[in-house]
Motif scaffolding. Structure first.
Motif, PDB file in Angstrom:
ATOM      1  N   PRO A   1     -67.126 -15.244  31.021  1.00 57.17           N
ATOM      2  CA  PRO A   1     -66.250 -15.341  32.403  1.00 57.17           C
ATOM      3  C   PRO A   1     -65.569 -13.205  31.153  1.00 57.17           C
ATOM      4  CG  PRO A   1     -65.426 -17.041  30.370  1.00 57.17           C
ATOM      5  CD  PRO A   1     -67.048 -16.773  30.462  1.00 57.17           C
ATOM      6  N   ASP A   2     -65.403 -12.848  32.401  1.00 51.46           N
ATOM      7  CA  ASP A   2     -65.023 -11.243  32.980  1.00 51.46           C
ATOM      8  C   ASP A   2     -63.888 -11.289  31.824  1.00 51.46           C
ATOM      9  OD1 ASP A   2     -66.671 -10.983  34.430  1.00 51.46           O
ATOM     10  OD2 ASP A   2     -65.824 -11.077  36.331  1.00 51.46           O
ATOM     11  N   GLU A   3     -62.599 -12.062  31.477  1.00 52.63           N
ATOM     12  CA  GLU A   3     -62.210 -11.717  30.719  1.00 52.63           C
ATOM     13  C   GLU A   3     -61.732 -11.643  29.381  1.00 52.63           C
ATOM     14  OE1 GLU A   3     -61.522 -15.906  31.635  1.00 52.63           O
ATOM     15  OE2 GLU A   3     -61.243 -13.833  32.686  1.00 52.63           O
ATOM     16  N   GLU A   4     -62.885 -11.984  29.129  1.00 56.11           N
ATOM     17  CA  GLU A   4     -63.140 -12.862  27.542  1.00 56.11           C
ATOM     18  C   GLU A   4     -64.538 -11.233  27.624  1.00 56.11           C
ATOM     19  OE1 GLU A   4     -66.492 -15.575  25.354  1.00 56.11           O
ATOM     20  OE2 GLU A   4     -65.370 -16.222  26.497  1.00 56.11           O
ATOM     21  N   ASN A   5     -65.271 -11.211  27.815  1.00 56.55           N
ATOM     22  CA  ASN A   5     -65.765 -10.002  27.628  1.00 56.55           C
ATOM     23  C   ASN A   5     -65.666  -8.863  27.667  1.00 56.55           C
ATOM     24  OD1 ASN A   5     -68.509 -11.508  27.203  1.00 56.55           O
ATOM     25  ND2 ASN A   5     -69.199 -11.017  29.969  1.00 56.55           N
ATOM     26  N   GLU A   6     -64.662  -8.300  28.966  1.00 53.10           N
ATOM     27  CA  GLU A   6     -63.738  -7.777  29.058  1.00 53.10           C
ATOM     28  C   GLU A   6     -62.486  -6.644  27.187  1.00 53.10           C
ATOM     29  OE1 GLU A   6     -63.338  -4.557  30.957  1.00 53.10           O
ATOM     30  OE2 GLU A   6     -65.055  -5.816  31.592  1.00 53.10           O
ATOM     31  N   ALA A   7     -62.303  -8.492  26.893  1.00 55.04           N
ATOM     32  CA  ALA A   7     -61.758  -8.228  25.521  1.00 55.04           C
ATOM     33  C   ALA A   7     -62.171  -7.882  24.831  1.00 55.04           C
ATOM     34  CB  ALA A   7     -61.149  -9.895  25.262  1.00 55.04           C
ATOM     35  N   LEU A   8     -64.047  -8.777  24.362  1.00 53.36           N
ATOM     36  CA  LEU A   8     -64.826  -8.124  23.520  1.00 53.36           C
ATOM     37  C   LEU A   8     -65.101  -6.283  23.967  1.00 53.36           C
ATOM     38  CD1 LEU A   8     -67.271  -8.679  21.093  1.00 53.36           C
ATOM     39  CD2 LEU A   8     -68.062  -9.291  22.822  1.00 53.36           C
ATOM     40  N   PHE A   9     -65.347  -6.026  24.991  1.00 48.70           N
ATOM     41  CA  PHE A   9     -65.652  -4.847  25.085  1.00 48.70           C
ATOM     42  C   PHE A   9     -63.994  -3.873  24.130  1.00 48.70           C
ATOM     43  CE2 PHE A   9     -67.908  -6.150  29.060  1.00 48.70           C
ATOM     44  CZ  PHE A   9     -69.426  -6.664  28.743  1.00 48.70           C
ATOM     45  N   ASP A  10     -63.050  -4.328  24.345  1.00 50.94           N
ATOM     46  CA  ASP A  10     -62.661  -3.619  24.334  1.00 50.94           C
ATOM     47  C   ASP A  10     -62.477  -3.166  22.594  1.00 50.94           C
ATOM     48  OD1 ASP A  10     -61.169  -2.752  26.329  1.00 50.94           O
ATOM     49  OD2 ASP A  10     -59.643  -4.499  26.079  1.00 50.94           O
ATOM     50  N   LEU A  11     -62.934  -4.285  21.864  1.00 54.63           N
ATOM     51  CA  LEU A  11     -62.895  -4.938  20.225  1.00 54.63           C
ATOM     52  C   LEU A  11     -64.067  -3.656  19.794  1.00 54.63           C
ATOM     53  CD1 LEU A  11     -62.292  -6.286  17.359  1.00 54.63           C
ATOM     54  CD2 LEU A  11     -63.997  -7.511  18.343  1.00 54.63           C
ATOM     55  N   LEU A  12     -64.926  -3.772  20.211  1.00 57.94           N
ATOM     56  CA  LEU A  12     -66.422  -3.110  20.083  1.00 57.94           C
ATOM     57  C   LEU A  12     -66.197  -1.844  20.117  1.00 57.94           C
ATOM     58  CD1 LEU A  12     -69.461  -4.647  22.376  1.00 57.94           C
ATOM     59  CD2 LEU A  12     -69.079  -4.223  19.924  1.00 57.94           C
ATOM     60  N   CYS A  13     -64.997  -0.774  21.832  1.00 56.77           N
ATOM     61  CA  CYS A  13     -64.897   0.678  21.518  1.00 56.77           C
ATOM     62  C   CYS A  13     -63.724   0.601  19.798  1.00 56.77           C
ATOM     63  CB  CYS A  13     -63.741   0.416  23.224  1.00 56.77           C
ATOM     64  SG  CYS A  13     -64.976   0.490  24.191  1.00 56.77           S
ATOM     65  N   GLU A  14     -63.070  -0.379  19.747  1.00 57.24           N
ATOM     66  CA  GLU A  14     -62.154  -0.028  18.281  1.00 57.24           C
ATOM     67  C   GLU A  14     -63.251   0.369  17.163  1.00 57.24           C
ATOM     68  OE1 GLU A  14     -59.198  -2.656  16.275  1.00 57.24           O
ATOM     69  OE2 GLU A  14     -59.276  -2.848  17.986  1.00 57.24           O
ATOM     70  N   LYS A  15     -63.556  -0.618  17.146  1.00 57.01           N
ATOM     71  CA  LYS A  15     -64.356  -0.644  16.084  1.00 57.01           C
ATOM     72  C   LYS A  15     -65.430   0.200  15.733  1.00 57.01           C
ATOM     73  CE  LYS A  15     -62.573  -3.952  13.791  1.00 57.01           C
ATOM     74  NZ  LYS A  15     -61.423  -3.696  12.457  1.00 57.01           N
ATOM     75  N   LEU A  16     -66.304   0.226  16.920  1.00 57.06           N
ATOM     76  CA  LEU A  16     -66.972   1.707  17.273  1.00 57.06           C
ATOM     77  C   LEU A  16     -66.740   2.742  16.612  1.00 57.06           C
ATOM     78  CD1 LEU A  16     -69.374   0.530  20.104  1.00 57.06           C
ATOM     79  CD2 LEU A  16     -70.284   1.123  17.640  1.00 57.06           C
ATOM     80  N   ARG A  17     -65.449   2.973  16.961  1.00 53.69           N
ATOM     81  CA  ARG A  17     -64.856   4.677  16.340  1.00 53.69           C
ATOM     82  C   ARG A  17     -64.250   4.438  15.252  1.00 53.69           C
ATOM     83  NH1 ARG A  17     -63.960   8.030  20.664  1.00 53.69           N
ATOM     84  NH2 ARG A  17     -64.302   7.522  23.113  1.00 53.69           N
TER      85      ARG A  17
END
Length: 319
Positions: free
Chosen positions: A85-101
């Motif tokens: 689901p898009d909402e699940e992936n969007e939340a994961l993408f936000d987390l990836l951005c946060e953790k990578l930085r």
């Protein structure tokens, strides 16, 4: 009281495993499975599970550095995950951005020389994730002490297919001769920077499959595989050390097998001019049980018919 006792038992078991581990694999690859199931079991939603899993990821990096692992690859997002689901992936993408930085800026990453790389079809990810990837890679570009690969939009079969297409195109364009194609040619096409052969794959969450993960570097190297039942957020240091122990047992078995095959070849042919087989036997001699080492000594004596006790083949007395 029960919880305290359980923690005490776990600590003792972890200590026992730590003393049993004598060598570390160079490259460990992890399939971080079970975040969503953990969230459901604990009453949360998928993003809660992914965030709990991110904390485990940080601990695993520390454990790898403690025992001498030099490269860690994490299967963070597969090409199949785009179907969620898009909402699940969007939340994961936000987390990836946060953790990578966050991770790229962390003192422990800078001080320990951790180089962060992303592998996979990064161009398929949202712009914000691509920007975070670029930031993390640039921030740690000169770090070579430890390599952390993040597999994003990754599929092992698709990577091999793309590499084959690139090699074919190079041949058609006249930039590459067919007879020049070798293992290194394929590896250069797979990733922008070299990836070591995988020594150990760890998968959490109970499934016993490697899910199209690094097939060239894992299957080609006959990597050891450790499957365990804890969901990724629950993965403990004791679980990690059990995986390392699995690798060590696999390595010992592999060494014995190589030595026995070389022994069989020497015994069957009886040819003193088999340098490759001889080098394998010499390299792995100590991996054989004592009884088999004695048999090897007898075999080598038979291959030197001019030898006699105390006198070498040239007729000189042995020192």
């Amino acid at each position: 009281m029960k919880r305290w006792f359980r923690r005490r038992v776990d600590a003792v078991y972890e200590d026992v495993l730590s003393r049993e581990v004598s060598g570390a694999p160079t490259h460990v690859a992890v399939i971080q499975d079970g975040n969503r199931r953990y969230a459901r079991r604990t009453g949360g939603n998928a993003p809660d599970g992914h965030r709990a899993g991110a904390e485990t990821t940080e601990r695993v990096l520390e454990w790898c550095q403690e025992i001498g692992v030099e490269e860690l690859t994490l299967y963070a997002f597969s090409t199949e995950n785009f179907d969620r689901p898009d909402e699940e992936n969007e939340a994961l993408f936000d987390l990836l951005c946060e953790k990578l930085r966050e991770f790229a800026d962390a003192d422990r990453v800078q001080e320990n020389g951790v180089g962060i790389r992303a592998i996979g079809e990064i161009e398929r990810l949202p712009d914000r994730v691509q920007e975070a990837v670029s930031y993390a890679e640039a921030r740690t570009r000169d770090h070579e002490q430890f390599v952390l690969n993040i597999a994003l939009a990754y599929g092992g079969r698709s990577r091999l297919l793309e590499a084959a297409r690139d090699v074919t195109a190079a041949v058609e364009d006249g930039d590459l001769e067919v007879e020049e194609i070798d293992v290194k040619t394929i590896e250069r096409q797979l990733y922008d920077q070299p990836v070591r052969d995988v020594d150990l794959i760890i998968r959490t969450g109970g499934d016993e499959r490697t899910s199209n993960f690094l097939p060239w570097h894992a299957n080609g190297n006959e990597a050891a595989v450790f499957f365990c039942t804890p969901y990724w957020p629950e993965f403990s240091k004791a679980d990690f050390l059990r995986g390392i122990r699995t690798y060590e047992h696999r390595e010992e078995s592999w060494r014995r097998t190589r030595a026995r095959r070389a022994m069989a070849l020497l015994g069957a042919l009886g040819d003193a001019d088999l340098p490759e087989a001889r080098s394998v036997v010499d390299r792995f001699r100590d991996s054989l049980p004592t009884g088999e080492r004695s048999a090897l000594d007898d075999l080598e004596k038979r291959e030197r018919p001019g030898d006699t006790d105390g006198v070498d083949a040239g007729g000189q007395a042995a020192d």
